[in-house]
Write an enzyme that holds these catalytic residues in place. Structure first.
Site, PDB file in Angstrom:
ATOM      1  N   GLU A 501       0.822  -1.229   0.000  1.00  0.00           N
ATOM      2  CA  GLU A 501       0.000   0.000   0.000  1.00  0.00           C
ATOM      3  C   GLU A 501       0.849   1.269   0.000  1.00  0.00           C
ATOM      4  OE1 GLU A 501      -3.356   0.159   2.633  1.00  0.00           O
ATOM      5  OE2 GLU A 501      -4.059  -1.807   2.017  1.00  0.00           O
TER       6      GLU A 501
HETATM    7  C1  LIG Z   1       2.952  -9.453   0.445  1.00  0.00           C
HETATM    8  C2  LIG Z   1       2.437  -8.457  -0.525  1.00  0.00           C
HETATM    9  C3  LIG Z   1       1.065  -8.299  -0.697  1.00  0.00           C
HETATM   10  C4  LIG Z   1       0.574  -7.423  -1.657  1.00  0.00           C
HETATM   11  N1  LIG Z   1      -0.781  -7.366  -1.906  1.00  0.00           N
HETATM   12  C5  LIG Z   1      -1.217  -6.676  -2.987  1.00  0.00           C
HETATM   13  C6  LIG Z   1      -2.580  -6.766  -3.417  1.00  0.00           C
HETATM   14  O1  LIG Z   1      -3.406  -7.432  -2.791  1.00  0.00           O
HETATM   15  N2  LIG Z   1      -2.947  -6.108  -4.543  1.00  0.00           N
HETATM   16  C7  LIG Z   1      -2.074  -5.353  -5.270  1.00  0.00           C
HETATM   17  O2  LIG Z   1      -2.452  -4.804  -6.290  1.00  0.00           O
HETATM   18  N3  LIG Z   1      -0.778  -5.224  -4.875  1.00  0.00           N
HETATM   19  C8  LIG Z   1      -0.330  -5.878  -3.783  1.00  0.00           C
HETATM   20  N4  LIG Z   1       0.994  -5.782  -3.401  1.00  0.00           N
HETATM   21  C9  LIG Z   1       1.870  -4.916  -4.150  1.00  0.00           C
HETATM   22  C10 LIG Z   1       2.456  -3.768  -3.353  1.00  0.00           C
HETATM   23  O3  LIG Z   1       1.531  -2.752  -3.188  1.00  0.00           O
HETATM   24  C11 LIG Z   1       3.717  -3.355  -4.118  1.00  0.00           C
HETATM   25  O4  LIG Z   1       4.675  -4.325  -3.788  1.00  0.00           O
HETATM   26  C12 LIG Z   1       4.210  -2.004  -3.789  1.00  0.00           C
HETATM   27  O5  LIG Z   1       3.347  -1.067  -4.351  1.00  0.00           O
HETATM   28  C13 LIG Z   1       5.630  -1.740  -4.285  1.00  0.00           C
HETATM   29  O6  LIG Z   1       5.849  -2.175  -5.606  1.00  0.00           O
HETATM   30  P1  LIG Z   1       7.146  -3.069  -5.960  1.00  0.00           P
HETATM   31  O7  LIG Z   1       7.182  -4.185  -4.987  1.00  0.00           O
HETATM   32  O8  LIG Z   1       7.100  -3.403  -7.391  1.00  0.00           O
HETATM   33  O9  LIG Z   1       8.373  -2.138  -5.641  1.00  0.00           O
HETATM   34  P2  LIG Z   1       9.011  -0.998  -6.571  1.00  0.00           P
HETATM   35  O10 LIG Z   1       7.948  -0.133  -7.129  1.00  0.00           O
HETATM   36  O11 LIG Z   1       9.951  -1.617  -7.514  1.00  0.00           O
HETATM   37  O12 LIG Z   1       9.797  -0.142  -5.494  1.00  0.00           O
HETATM   38  C14 LIG Z   1      11.063  -0.561  -4.961  1.00  0.00           C
HETATM   39  C15 LIG Z   1      11.593   0.507  -4.011  1.00  0.00           C
HETATM   40  O13 LIG Z   1      11.731   1.746  -4.691  1.00  0.00           O
HETATM   41  C16 LIG Z   1      11.080   2.770  -3.961  1.00  0.00           C
HETATM   42  N5  LIG Z   1      10.552   3.775  -4.898  1.00  0.00           N
HETATM   43  C17 LIG Z   1       9.855   3.574  -6.034  1.00  0.00           C
HETATM   44  N6  LIG Z   1       9.553   4.751  -6.603  1.00  0.00           N
HETATM   45  C18 LIG Z   1      10.050   5.719  -5.797  1.00  0.00           C
HETATM   46  C19 LIG Z   1      10.063   7.142  -5.816  1.00  0.00           C
HETATM   47  N7  LIG Z   1       9.503   7.838  -6.787  1.00  0.00           N
HETATM   48  N8  LIG Z   1      10.674   7.786  -4.815  1.00  0.00           N
HETATM   49  C20 LIG Z   1      11.264   7.112  -3.804  1.00  0.00           C
HETATM   50  N9  LIG Z   1      11.283   5.781  -3.728  1.00  0.00           N
HETATM   51  C21 LIG Z   1      10.687   5.090  -4.706  1.00  0.00           C
HETATM   52  C22 LIG Z   1       9.976   2.076  -3.191  1.00  0.00           C
HETATM   53  O14 LIG Z   1       9.633   2.820  -2.043  1.00  0.00           O
HETATM   54  C23 LIG Z   1      10.638   0.761  -2.848  1.00  0.00           C
HETATM   55  O15 LIG Z   1      11.388   0.923  -1.687  1.00  0.00           O
HETATM   56  C24 LIG Z   1       1.482  -6.637  -2.417  1.00  0.00           C
HETATM   57  C25 LIG Z   1       2.847  -6.768  -2.213  1.00  0.00           C
HETATM   58  C26 LIG Z   1       3.335  -7.664  -1.297  1.00  0.00           C
HETATM   59  C27 LIG Z   1       4.816  -7.808  -1.148  1.00  0.00           C
END
Ligand SMILES: Cc1cc2nc3c(=O)[nH]c(=O)nc-3n(C[C@H](O)[C@H](O)[C@H](O)COP(=O)(O)OP(=O)(O)OC[C@H]3O[C@@H](n4cnc5c(N)ncnc54)[C@H](O)[C@@H]3O)c2cc1C
Length: 824
Positions: A501
């Site tokens: 989230e």
């Molecule tokens: C266990 C689990 C349950 C989940 N459940 C759901 C669900 O039910 N439905 C759903 O749709 N999604 C779900 N998610 C997805 C979750 O919301 C995403 O994992 C999250 O939005 C981050 O995306 P990413 O993992 O691809 O990380 P990335 O987007 O690749 O980010 C990696 C890092 O970069 C940082 N970052 C990225 N952009 C910026 C910026 N502009 N400035 C500073 N820092 C930045 C982030 O903070 C993070 O630390 C779930 C994820 C997990 C792990």
């Protein structure tokens, strides 16, 4: 000297007028009167005339619109339009999707504390309390977290049944649709209690009550969709999930490549207009067991079947699991916290337009729908989970630190451990107040965009810190996994809450201040709107009104910031009692400093501020800690100002103030325009940075509260599951504390006797026999020591296993069996 007096008088009047935010005309009137009075009392005539002329020179153009509008406002409007950061559609939607509550006051530099303190104390309805005392308590007692996390990697069937039968999935669904119709506060309390027992159970229950099909249907669903789906979601006939994230779109969720093409297709035997969906989602909670998928995709209408727009935009739909082309069922394994989570794929999956959430009318409005609902879910599920974990960590670690003895002392008596204990207590107190504040905002009907990001970020960070400290204090007991370990899984799961989230790094550096600066600022959004008005005359007049309001606001904040810095915020009216009044004054100071820094940064950096994430993150920290400290003060008032809570409040408050000063000073030291940084430093820190981290003495008092039975500890523990049943080792250990404390003098007496006497016996039972025989302890005291021994053994013992018990039964037995069959 008499020459300087008129200028001094003018300066003092101007500073006082700015401090109190007097209107321009009032400032001029008071200034002129003061100058005449000074002259009558003997000030130099020439100096009085020069000072009066200066006043007139500044006031006349500002007071007369005929001069001000063309000569001052018009050029400034031109400049402003040039530096105004272009708002993307995503940002515009995000800004318009939230309401502003008390957090707006924190951005004002002069918070109206009455707006906070007059809010009613958050209370549960009778049916909500009964649910917490009944089904929630029962569910908690049924949970065997080791069985869930290690043996089954799932909830046992009876838990799934219990959850569905008791409508845990329908907490937010209104009663008329068969749900429980709970308030956000009740939702928060349920998740908090479950989280302290099992993060798998709390996320399983939390997700259907957070952003997903039920919430979206309640807000945007057609009557037909509500009538059909809400009752089925409420009683668990449908298990929902919501798929937004995919391999190519994580934090930047608007970039989803998943698409739906409007076309004709077959649905329930009829030929209808619909969408053919192709999607690739991952990390979707509950997906492997879901029967109803909420799906976000970008909708295209290349053949103009529903209008003349080709790219309709992000759209949300409900896709039944058994629809042709949907692939679902495999699982991810999130950090040994095996709640149901996995990928979903779909190729050319046809659904009719009636499956779009809200029907065709809401096609293309998906992002707005998500953002509007996100602040609700984000205010509750994760903050409640994290605060529940932190509260449990505080209560059980306090008891453990008293029971566990090394070097002849309870480990909690050592200063090093005490430091960590105080941090756990402070974090639990702050997270508890913060999560309740954001849930209460939702319960009041707000869409708390900014508090939800603050609450999500800080509760999960504080939860992780509390888990880390609790693990350290428990030593090996925290590390050896098994049914007796009540910490390890929570510690493993803490980064999950950090990531979902809105991952925390992005939430801090982009969202908290980014949204707060525009949404909560009393003038910025109004100026932005005024600057884009179509009618030039209205644009100039509206911009003029807001601009001069803003300039007065900025000057006032500079003066207030400097004055509070100079006086250490010791002067000024503030609410509260003799204990908390100084706290409110301090917050007045940092509110003024934040407003000053925010204005200067926006003015000088304009659109570039968006990319200055370090600055934005630090200013976000100041806003966050202002909000956290306010939430704690409100909690203290709501609880009836209990004196025994004061060490907890004081520790957490000083911690917040210390963090605010670190954030402000780091922002100033690294300000992109160095001379401006130096100037602001003089206004914000005229005596330098002085706030200190909570003192050791305060830490000692705070840690002591966790290690003995008292009402402050009970209040902190309120709302978590502490019933000392078979599946709840943490509850058992916490329940031992009163008896352990009572037995301590006897234990000391016995140990002293052992040390000073010539004892033959080496075995504990034999030593007790000898103790009674020699008269060192009575028979009654012997029983007390035996009970203490039993409790200590329960507290410190860990699990061990046969080798086969640690193998992943499903994986190995199935694969080995299959390989054997293949070989045969
Ligand atoms: C266990 C689990 C349950 C989940 N459940 C759901 C669900 O039910 N439905 C759903 O749709 N999604 C779900 N998610 C997805 C979750 O919301 C995403 O994992 C999250 O939005 C981050 O995306 P990413 O993992 O691809 O990380 P990335 O987007 O690749 O980010 C990696 C890092 O970069 C940082 N970052 C990225 N952009 C910026 C910026 N502009 N400035 C500073 N820092 C930045 C982030 O903070 C993070 O630390 C779930 C994820 C997990 C792990």
């Amino acid at each position: 000297m008499s020459i300087a007096i008129p200028f001094l008088v003018l300066l003092v009047v101007s500073l006082a007028a700015a401090y109190h935010r007097l209107r321009l005309a009032v400032w001029v009137a008071i200034g002129a009167t003061a100058l005449v009075a000074a002259w009558l009392l003997g000030a130099s005539t020439v100096a009085s005339i020069v000072a009066g002329a200066l006043l007139a020179l500044a006031a006349i153009p500002l007071l007369l619109p005929a001069i001000r509008l063309p000569l001052i406002t018009a050029p400034l409007l031109k400049f402003y339009t040039r530096i105004l950061p272009p708002l993307s559609e995503t940002e515009r939607v995000a800004l318009e999707a939230g309401t502003v509550g008390f957090e707006g006051e924190l951005f004002s530099g002069k918070p109206d504390w009455n707006a906070l303190l007059s809010q009613p104390k958050p209370t549960l309805r009778e049916d909500e309390q009964a649910f917490l005392d009944g089904p929630v308590e029962e569910l908690c007692a049924m949970v065997n977290d080791w069985e869930i996390t290690h043996v089954r990697a799932d909830l046992p069937p009876e838990l799934w049944d219990f959850i569905k039968k008791n409508k845990f999935f329908g907490m937010i669904v209104p009663k008329e649709y068969g749900g429980l119709g709970f308030t956000a506060l009740a939702n928060h309390k349920v998740i908090q209690k479950l989280a302290a027992v099992s993060s798998v159970v709390s996320s399983t229950v939390g997700v259907p009550n957070s952003l997903g099909p039920a919430e979206l249907l309640m807000h945007y669903g057609t009557q037909e969709q509500k009538d059909y789906y809400l009752p089925r979601l409420a009683d668990g006939r449908e298990v929902p999930c919501f798929g937004l994230t995919g391999p190519w779109a994580g934090s930047d969720a608007t970039s989803i490549p998943d698409y739906g093409i409007v076309c004709m297709g077959d649905w329930n035997g009829a030929r209808v207009v619909g969408v053919k969906l192709t999607f690739d989602k991952r990390y979707i909670t509950l997906a492997p067991v879901a029967s109803l998928i909420g799906l976000a995709f970008r909708m295209y209408d290349p053949d103009g079947l529903i209008g003349d727009k080709r790219d309709i935009g992000i759209t949300l739909a409900l896709v039944p699991r058994d629809t042709d082309g949907v692939e679902i069922g495999r699982r991810h394994f999130p950090l040994n916290s095996p709640f149901q989570n996995g990928p979903i794929h779909g190729k050319e999956v046809f659904i009719p337009l009636s499956q779009l959430i809200g029907g065709e009318a809401y096609a293309g409005k998906g992002w707005q729908m998500l953002v509007e609902c996100l602040s609700i879910g984000r205010s509750i599920t994760l903050p409640s989970t994290a605060s529940g974990g932190a509260k449990m960590a505080a209560v059980v670690t306090g008891a453990y630190a008293r029971i566990r003895k090394q070097f002849g002392l309870s480990i909690g008596r050592f200063e090093g451990v005490e430091e960590a204990l105080a941090r756990i207590a402070g974090n639990a107190y702050a997270a508890s107040a913060l999560s309740e504040a954001s849930a209460a905002a939702v319960a009041r009907g707000e869409l708390p965009a900014v508090p939800s990001t603050i609450s999500k970020y800080h509760c999960t960070e504080m939860g992780r810190e509390a888990a880390k400290d609790a693990m350290d204090i428990h030593g090996g007991k925290g590390i050896i996994l098994g049914p007796k370990n009540y910490l390890g899984r929570g510690w493993q799961a803490s980064p999950i809450a950090i990531t979902v989230e809105g991952a925390n790094i992005m939430t801090r550096s982009l969202m908290i201040f980014g949204q707060g600066a525009i949404l909560c600022h009393p003038w910025v959004l109004k100026e932005m709107k005024a600057a884009t008005l179509p009618d030039p005359g209205e644009r100039l007049r509206e911009f003029d009104r807001n601009l001069f309001g803003h300039i007065g606001f900025a000057i006032s904040n500079a003066v207030r910031s400097w004055w509070f810095g100079l006086t250490g915020a010791r002067i000024g009216s503030a609410p509260g009692d003799t204990y908390t009044r100084r706290y409110y004054r301090k917050l007045n100071r940092y509110s003024a400093a934040l407003a000053l820094m925010a204005d200067t940064s926006m003015l000088l950096l304009g659109g570039k501020l968006k990319f200055k994430e370090s600055l934005s993150g630090r200013l976000g920290d100041v806003l966050s800690h202002l909000y956290i400290a306010s939430a704690m003060l409100k909690r203290y008032e709501d609880e009836g100002r209990p004196a025994s809570d004061q060490p907890l409040l004081a520790w957490s408050f000083h911690n917040s103030v210390h963090k605010m000063e670190i954030a402000l000073s780091s922002a100033l030291r690294n300000f992109p325009i160095r001379p401006v940084g130096w100037l602001l430093w003089m206004l914000v820190f005229p005596w330098g940075r002085r706030a200190q981290a909570p003192s050791d003495r305060l830490g000692h008092k705070t840690a002591a509260l966790l290690m003995s039975p008292n009402d402050a500890r009970d209040r902190l523990a309120r709302g978590i599951f502490l019933t000392p049943c078979a599946n709840n080792p943490a509850g058992r250990i916490a329940s031992y504390l009163p008896q352990v404390v009572l037995a301590e003098p006897v234990e000391r007496k016995f140990l002293k006797a052992l040390k000073n006497s010539d004892i033959e016996a080496l075995d504990f039972a034999a030593q007790l026999d000898e103790g009674v025989r020699e008269g060192w302890i009575t028979a009654e005291e012997r029983k007390q020591l035996e009970a203490l021994r039993e409790m200590t053994i329960d507290a410190i013992s860990v699990d061990d296993f046969e080798a086969w018990e640690l193998r992943s039964a499903g994986y190995y037995s199935d694969r080995i069996e299959a390989a054997r069959r293949d070989a045969a």
